[in-house]
Design a protein around this motif. Structure first.
Motif, PDB file in Angstrom:
ATOM      1  N   CYS A 689       0.755  -1.347   0.131  1.00 56.41           N
ATOM      2  CA  CYS A 689      -0.112   0.032  -0.088  1.00 56.41           C
ATOM      3  C   CYS A 689       0.809   1.547  -0.017  1.00 56.41           C
ATOM      4  CB  CYS A 689      -0.934   0.182   1.216  1.00 56.41           C
ATOM      5  SG  CYS A 689      -2.283  -1.208   1.211  1.00 56.41           S
ATOM      6  N   LEU A 690       0.354   2.382  -0.580  1.00 57.02           N
ATOM      7  CA  LEU A 690       1.156   3.771  -0.516  1.00 57.02           C
ATOM      8  C   LEU A 690       0.153   4.480   0.123  1.00 57.02           C
ATOM      9  CD1 LEU A 690       1.331   3.780  -4.648  1.00 57.02           C
ATOM     10  CD2 LEU A 690       3.083   3.006  -2.992  1.00 57.02           C
ATOM     11  N   LEU A 691       0.950   5.231   0.835  1.00 56.62           N
ATOM     12  CA  LEU A 691       0.379   6.338   1.900  1.00 56.62           C
ATOM     13  C   LEU A 691       1.125   7.536   1.859  1.00 56.62           C
ATOM     14  CD1 LEU A 691       1.031   3.390   3.508  1.00 56.62           C
ATOM     15  CD2 LEU A 691       0.038   4.508   5.538  1.00 56.62           C
ATOM     16  N   PRO A 692       0.462   8.732   2.217  1.00 57.44           N
ATOM     17  CA  PRO A 692       1.282  10.016   2.231  1.00 57.44           C
ATOM     18  C   PRO A 692       2.035  10.106   3.283  1.00 57.44           C
ATOM     19  CG  PRO A 692      -1.159  10.289   3.261  1.00 57.44           C
ATOM     20  CD  PRO A 692      -1.007   8.677   2.623  1.00 57.44           C
ATOM     21  N   PRO A 693       2.957  11.197   3.392  1.00 59.57           N
ATOM     22  CA  PRO A 693       4.067  11.170   4.355  1.00 59.57           C
ATOM     23  C   PRO A 693       3.331  11.742   5.555  1.00 59.57           C
ATOM     24  CG  PRO A 693       4.268  13.009   2.711  1.00 59.57           C
ATOM     25  CD  PRO A 693       3.375  12.057   2.030  1.00 59.57           C
ATOM     26  N   GLU A 694       3.917  11.641   6.722  1.00 61.22           N
ATOM     27  CA  GLU A 694       3.439  11.886   7.844  1.00 61.22           C
ATOM     28  C   GLU A 694       3.591  13.446   7.857  1.00 61.22           C
ATOM     29  OE1 GLU A 694       2.380  10.060  10.342  1.00 61.22           O
ATOM     30  OE2 GLU A 694       2.705   8.106   9.489  1.00 61.22           O
ATOM     31  N   ALA A 695       2.646  14.009   8.694  1.00 62.37           N
ATOM     32  CA  ALA A 695       2.532  15.386   8.817  1.00 62.37           C
ATOM     33  C   ALA A 695       3.794  16.177   9.312  1.00 62.37           C
ATOM     34  CB  ALA A 695       1.175  15.885   9.772  1.00 62.37           C
ATOM     35  N   ASN A 696       4.432  15.668  10.113  1.00 62.33           N
ATOM     36  CA  ASN A 696       5.719  16.208  10.626  1.00 62.33           C
ATOM     37  C   ASN A 696       6.847  16.099   9.628  1.00 62.33           C
ATOM     38  OD1 ASN A 696       5.927  13.698  11.073  1.00 62.33           O
ATOM     39  ND2 ASN A 696       6.437  13.783  13.301  1.00 62.33           N
ATOM     40  N   ASP A 697       6.785  15.275   8.564  1.00 60.17           N
ATOM     41  CA  ASP A 697       7.594  14.932   7.762  1.00 60.17           C
ATOM     42  C   ASP A 697       8.081  16.277   6.808  1.00 60.17           C
ATOM     43  OD1 ASP A 697       9.459  13.723   5.357  1.00 60.17           O
ATOM     44  OD2 ASP A 697       8.537  12.068   5.812  1.00 60.17           O
ATOM     45  N   ALA A 698       9.452  16.583   6.492  1.00 59.93           N
ATOM     46  CA  ALA A 698       9.626  17.467   5.661  1.00 59.93           C
ATOM     47  C   ALA A 698       8.962  17.315   4.122  1.00 59.93           C
ATOM     48  CB  ALA A 698      11.114  17.647   5.485  1.00 59.93           C
ATOM     49  N   ALA A 699       8.947  16.029   3.652  1.00 60.90           N
ATOM     50  CA  ALA A 699       8.314  15.998   2.309  1.00 60.90           C
ATOM     51  C   ALA A 699       6.717  16.058   2.214  1.00 60.90           C
ATOM     52  CB  ALA A 699       8.469  14.577   1.947  1.00 60.90           C
ATOM     53  N   PHE A 700       5.973  16.393   3.584  1.00 65.84           N
ATOM     54  CA  PHE A 700       4.677  16.429   3.344  1.00 65.84           C
ATOM     55  C   PHE A 700       4.171  17.620   2.503  1.00 65.84           C
ATOM     56  CE2 PHE A 700       0.587  18.040   5.016  1.00 65.84           C
ATOM     57  CZ  PHE A 700      -0.222  16.821   4.962  1.00 65.84           C
ATOM     58  N   HIS A 701       4.484  18.705   2.857  1.00 62.93           N
ATOM     59  CA  HIS A 701       4.136  19.988   2.286  1.00 62.93           C
ATOM     60  C   HIS A 701       4.160  19.907   0.896  1.00 62.93           C
ATOM     61  CE1 HIS A 701       3.214  24.347   1.384  1.00 62.93           C
ATOM     62  NE2 HIS A 701       2.380  24.044   2.377  1.00 62.93           N
ATOM     63  N   PRO A 702       5.404  19.462   0.032  1.00 63.14           N
ATOM     64  CA  PRO A 702       5.608  19.391  -1.204  1.00 63.14           C
ATOM     65  C   PRO A 702       4.433  18.186  -1.836  1.00 63.14           C
ATOM     66  CG  PRO A 702       7.594  19.634  -0.429  1.00 63.14           C
ATOM     67  CD  PRO A 702       6.751  19.259   0.933  1.00 63.14           C
ATOM     68  N   ALA A 703       4.560  17.176  -1.044  1.00 60.82           N
ATOM     69  CA  ALA A 703       3.350  16.027  -1.492  1.00 60.82           C
ATOM     70  C   ALA A 703       1.805  16.639  -1.456  1.00 60.82           C
ATOM     71  CB  ALA A 703       3.694  14.993  -0.645  1.00 60.82           C
ATOM     72  N   TRP A 704       1.518  17.247  -0.635  1.00 64.64           N
ATOM     73  CA  TRP A 704       0.358  18.141  -0.206  1.00 64.64           C
ATOM     74  C   TRP A 704      -0.072  18.786  -1.675  1.00 64.64           C
ATOM     75  CZ3 TRP A 704      -1.143  23.027   1.219  1.00 64.64           C
ATOM     76  CH2 TRP A 704      -2.525  22.898   1.648  1.00 64.64           C
ATOM     77  N   LEU A 705       0.870  19.700  -2.127  1.00 64.38           N
ATOM     78  CA  LEU A 705       0.838  20.636  -2.997  1.00 64.38           C
ATOM     79  C   LEU A 705       0.715  20.007  -4.427  1.00 64.38           C
ATOM     80  CD1 LEU A 705       3.450  23.387  -2.243  1.00 64.38           C
ATOM     81  CD2 LEU A 705       0.936  23.563  -1.952  1.00 64.38           C
ATOM     82  N   LEU A 706       1.295  18.791  -4.670  1.00 69.15           N
ATOM     83  CA  LEU A 706       1.121  18.046  -5.698  1.00 69.15           C
ATOM     84  C   LEU A 706      -0.378  17.330  -5.997  1.00 69.15           C
ATOM     85  CD1 LEU A 706       4.803  16.219  -6.357  1.00 69.15           C
ATOM     86  CD2 LEU A 706       3.746  17.992  -7.829  1.00 69.15           C
ATOM     87  N   SER A 707      -0.779  17.052  -4.780  1.00 68.43           N
ATOM     88  CA  SER A 707      -2.040  16.388  -4.695  1.00 68.43           C
ATOM     89  C   SER A 707      -3.090  17.290  -4.897  1.00 68.43           C
ATOM     90  CB  SER A 707      -2.336  15.945  -3.302  1.00 68.43           C
ATOM     91  OG  SER A 707      -2.659  16.786  -2.330  1.00 68.43           O
ATOM     92  N   ARG A 708      -2.924  18.838  -5.023  1.00 67.16           N
ATOM     93  CA  ARG A 708      -3.947  19.669  -5.195  1.00 67.16           C
ATOM     94  C   ARG A 708      -3.774  20.446  -6.754  1.00 67.16           C
ATOM     95  NH1 ARG A 708      -6.193  22.173  -0.427  1.00 67.16           N
ATOM     96  NH2 ARG A 708      -6.047  24.244  -1.515  1.00 67.16           N
ATOM     97  N   CYS A 709      -2.413  20.142  -7.118  1.00 60.26           N
ATOM     98  CA  CYS A 709      -2.516  20.816  -8.448  1.00 60.26           C
ATOM     99  C   CYS A 709      -3.486  20.588  -9.654  1.00 60.26           C
ATOM    100  CB  CYS A 709      -0.882  20.617  -9.032  1.00 60.26           C
ATOM    101  SG  CYS A 709      -0.822  18.895  -9.769  1.00 60.26           S
TER     102      CYS A 709
END
Length: 815
Positions: A689-709
């Motif tokens: 299974c694939l999961l989003p990074p944890e909220a305290n992970d440095a990669a979270f914000h870039p990943a979240w932006l890509l999910s909204r583009c």
């Protein structure tokens, strides 16, 4: 080298240095020309000229190549670094021999290889041009001074004085002397063959730089009016009550004068100097990629047709300027008749523009004249440029192409063009487009302002820092080969009347037009403005901290560098931090400090302008956007689910965003993207299974932006599908109107900043894609019908859309 030659080189060194400014192409001799700077080089020039040799010495020093005024030592023998095909003509021609001893030198060189097989010399042909003036049917006073392939020293004096700043040095691919010596035949025969090939090569170089002989006005009139198609159209027009045959012929003549360019090389030279100053003022630089493609086509004798995307009126100037500086003849440009106003129209016409009306409908005589003029340009060997979109993009996306010019091009090919014809798609991008405000006003309903002198002066007055301009030459389409592949038996199916279109022409041209647009977007250029706009518009409040923005830019750049969208697109070498600094220096963003650090946001009321730049590159992030949206929506999902989702949505996205990949290629690319996202930490894996990074992970914000583009795209899809679901059966016109009304309402309620969200052309394109991919059924009267397939697609899209949007659409009442 004789003492006389050395003396002349010394005497003229400083005058040439002061008077001459060489422009050298290409700049990357190692990659494009396979020149090894560490191997011995002999330059091969058309004529034995001291000033040519000195200009080449200046250019070779800049390129880091051996000096052409020295000698090269090979196996104990000394050879000059420069060889010449012809001698300089005497001041008073006596009909003497103008050939040099070049064949004897090459014969001796090849003979040397027999005894020293390890010896290898790079023979580099160099064509040197002073000015770029094409030949004329009627020579003028200037031709008496300058227009000679091997001018005397007296003529060369005038050439250097008047054209020294317009010196062009074009280097060609290196020829290995060892490979030449290994060919069959005697050394004398091989040397003779090399000289003959070099002479032909230099003739082609001259034509690629200067173009064919200029058409005299009378010759143009005779050629167009004397063609069978125009004579037939004149005859038909003359039979009507409103026109006599004489009046119809005069109308045809007036059409020629309205359409035809009046190319003047002098204006191009003045324009080059003027534009050079303008670019230095408003742009930090112009990034050009894959220009070797057009030089290869010219070297192989192709008729070149440039088909760029259309972002701005600057396109006319920028692409012509780039082509000129890449050592190619500037093309004749198809321009809208709206630009033919005094004095701009006259200037454009002398720069190579020919004008066409927005519509030819119902005017057979105008159609015949225009088509014949276009065919004449092709047959005479002029390169041509036209815009397949028909007009400038108001949204930053590619517009579905108009096929009229492409159809005329193919009809000319069917009638017979003397040379192979190649279409070159061109991607043009900017970090700032001066018309963007007027575009958005037009999308909101205001009428388009008519072009005028006031608009020109106003634009010049507003010139300021516009960042970088980008020109990427896409993969050429060789039309002869394309036709053979698409319609193998096309010769047997041509109608007897050459003016009549074969049945297969229209669908084939439609396919060709689509392929052109795919290759334009395949050559996209990433830039700081576009990428920063994508990140800010994907954030919740369109505001990001400096640290988050740098992290997001770095994540996007790393992703595209590791898994390139295509072999033709370009990514700058800058780091994410340098890219951000440069982008902020354009003064298009608000930078504030809240005590915890810098915050970056659009300037007041300017967020909507950023959508234009984001849309330039949105197609590059369509597949990453689907992946990340699915991961964040479901929290836990499998790789095979994402691939199934991409398989369902990709045909719709491909049609809307002109993505070049086939369905299988897109799925393969998606799989590689997932692997890369895992490597970057933008996606986590737990078992299968694939999961989003944890909220305290440095990669979270870039990943979240890509999910909204891609969120606004999914919302627009759901608007259309929900309206069909509610109505079950609806006409296309009603569906387009209702979709636009609901989308506009959503935009107002939820602060969506993209005018194309409710643009009728974008909505119409999506509805067409639904029909073509059989997501909708059709009734007997042509209405659209909701189906099980439509419902399955709607359920997939609904899961990707924000819950508040879904709830609003569920409750919306249609009128």
């Amino acid at each position: 080298m004789s003492w006389m030659r050395r003396t002349l080189l010394s005497v003229f060194h400083y005058p040439v240095k002061w008077l001459v400014k060489p422009h050298t192409t290409p700049s990357d001799v190692e990659t494009e020309l396979n020149i090894d700077r560490h191997k011995p080089i002999i330059y091969l020039l058309p004529s034995n000229s001291v000033t040519d040799q000195l200009a080449l010495r200046m250019a070779s020093k800049k390129l880091g190549l051996p000096c052409p005024t020295n000698e090269v030592s090979l196996a104990g023998h000394d050879y000059p670094n420069c060889l010449f095909l012809r001698k300089t003509q005497p001041v008073i021609a006596r009909g003497g021999k103008i050939k040099t001893n070049i064949e004897e030198v090459f014969t001796d060189l090849f003979h040397l290889h027999r005894d020293n097989p390890d010896t290898d010399v790079q023979i580099v042909p160099v064509f040197i041009s002073w000015g770029r003036a094409p030949g004329k049917g009627k020579p003028g006073l200037s031709d008496l001074i300058a227009d000679v392939a091997t001018p005397s020293w007296l003529r060369k004096l005038f050439i250097v004085l008047f054209l020294g700043r317009d010196n062009f040095i074009s280097l060609s691919k290196a020829v290995s002397s060892r490979d030449m010596a290994a060919q069959h035949g005697s050394d004398e025969l091989i040397a003779h063959k090399l000289v003959r090939l070099a002479s032909t090569h230099f003739q082609r170089k001259r034509q690629s730089l200067t173009g064919p002989t200029l058409l005299e006005r009378q010759e143009l009139h005779n050629a167009v009016l004397g063609s069978e198609s125009v004579k037939k159209a004149i005859g038909e027009a003359g039979q009507s009550k409103k026109r006599t045959p004489e009046k119809a012929r005069q109308d045809a003549l007036d059409y020629i004068n309205e359409i035809a360019a009046d190319y003047r090389e002098g204006l191009i030279r003045v324009g080059d100097r003027l534009l050079g100053r303008i670019w230095n003022k408003i742009y930090n630089g112009i990034s050009v990629h894959h220009s070797e493609r057009i030089r290869d086509l010219a070297r192989n004798g192709h008729e070149i047709i440039y088909v760029p995307c259309h972002r701005s009126h600057m396109d006319y100037l920028l692409l012509t300027y780039v082509i000129y500086h890449e050592g190619m003849v500037t093309p004749h440009i198809a321009a809208g008749i709206n630009l033919n106003f005094w004095p701009v129209g006259k200037i454009f016409r002398r720069g190579g523009a020919f004008f066409l009306r927005r519509s030819f409908a119902g005017n057979k005589l105008y159609t015949a004249v225009f088509r014949e003029y276009l065919e004449l340009l092709f047959n005479k060997g002029y390169s041509v440029k036209y815009y397949p979109e028909g007009g400038r993009s108001r949204t930053g996306r590619l517009i579905p192409p108009k096929t009229g010019m492409l159809a005329m091009t193919m009809q000319a090919l069917l009638k017979g063009v003397n040379r192979p014809v190649s279409i070159v798609p061109v991607y043009i991008g900017y970090e700032n487009v001066m018309e963007v405000k007027s575009y958005l006003n037009e999308l909101k309903g205001s009428s388009k302002k008519k072009e005028s002198n006031w608009q020109v002066f106003s634009a010049i007055r507003k010139l300021k820092n516009y960042g970088y301009g980008y020109v990427n030459f896409g993969e050429p389409i060789q039309l002869n080969q394309y036709l053979e592949k698409q319609i193998p038996d096309w010769r047997e199916t041509l109608p007897d009347d050459p003016e009549k279109k074969p049945n297969w022409l229209t669908p084939m041209v439609n396919e060709l037009a689509n392929e052109v647009m795919l290759r334009i977007n395949k050559s996209a250029a990433i830039n700081g403005m576009a990428l920063t706009s994508l990140c800010l518009l994907s954030s919740k409040n369109k505001t990001m901290s400096q640290r988050e923005l740098v992290q997001s830019l770095d994540a996007c750049l790393t992703l595209l560098r590791a898994q390139p969208y295509s072999s033709d697109f370009s990514v700058p070498d800058d780091s994410a931090e340098d890219m951000m600094k440069h982008t902020l220096s354009l003064n298009r963003f608000e930078v504030s400090n809240d005590g915890y650090g810098k915050l970056i946001s659009p300037q007041k009321d300017n967020a909507v302008f950023l959508t234009y730049y984001r849309n330039n590159i949105l197609h590059l992030f369509a597949l990453p956007g689907i992946i990340m949206s699915a991961v964040f929506t479901h929290k836990v999902c499998r790789r095979d689910y994402i691939l199934r989702l991409v398989a369902a949505l990709y045909p719709l996205l491909q049609r809307e965003l002109f993505i070049h990949m086939t369905q299988d290629e897109a799925l393969s690319y998606t799989d590689r993207l997932i692997t890369q996202l895992l490597a970057q930490g933008l996606v986590q894996q737990k078992g299968e299974c694939l999961l989003p990074p944890e909220a305290n992970d440095a990669a979270f914000h870039p990943a979240w932006l890509l999910s909204r583009c891609m969120q606004e795209t999914f919302q627009r899809y759901l608007v259309v599908l929900t309206i069909i679901e509610k109505e079950r059966v609806i006409s296309r016109g009603q569906l387009e109107r209702a979709s636009r009304q609901v989308a506009e309402r959503l935009s107002t309620l939820y602060g969506l900043s993209s005018p194309e969200f409710y643009d009728k052309n974008v909505l119409s394109s999506f509805i067409t894609a639904l029909r073509e991919n059989h997501w909708l059924d059709s009734t007997s009267d042509g209405s659209l019908k909701y189906s099980e397939e439509s419902d399955a697609l709607r359920q997939d899209v609904m899961l990707l859309v924000w819950p508040e949007i879904v709830q609003h659409l569920e409750n919306v009442e249609l009128h």
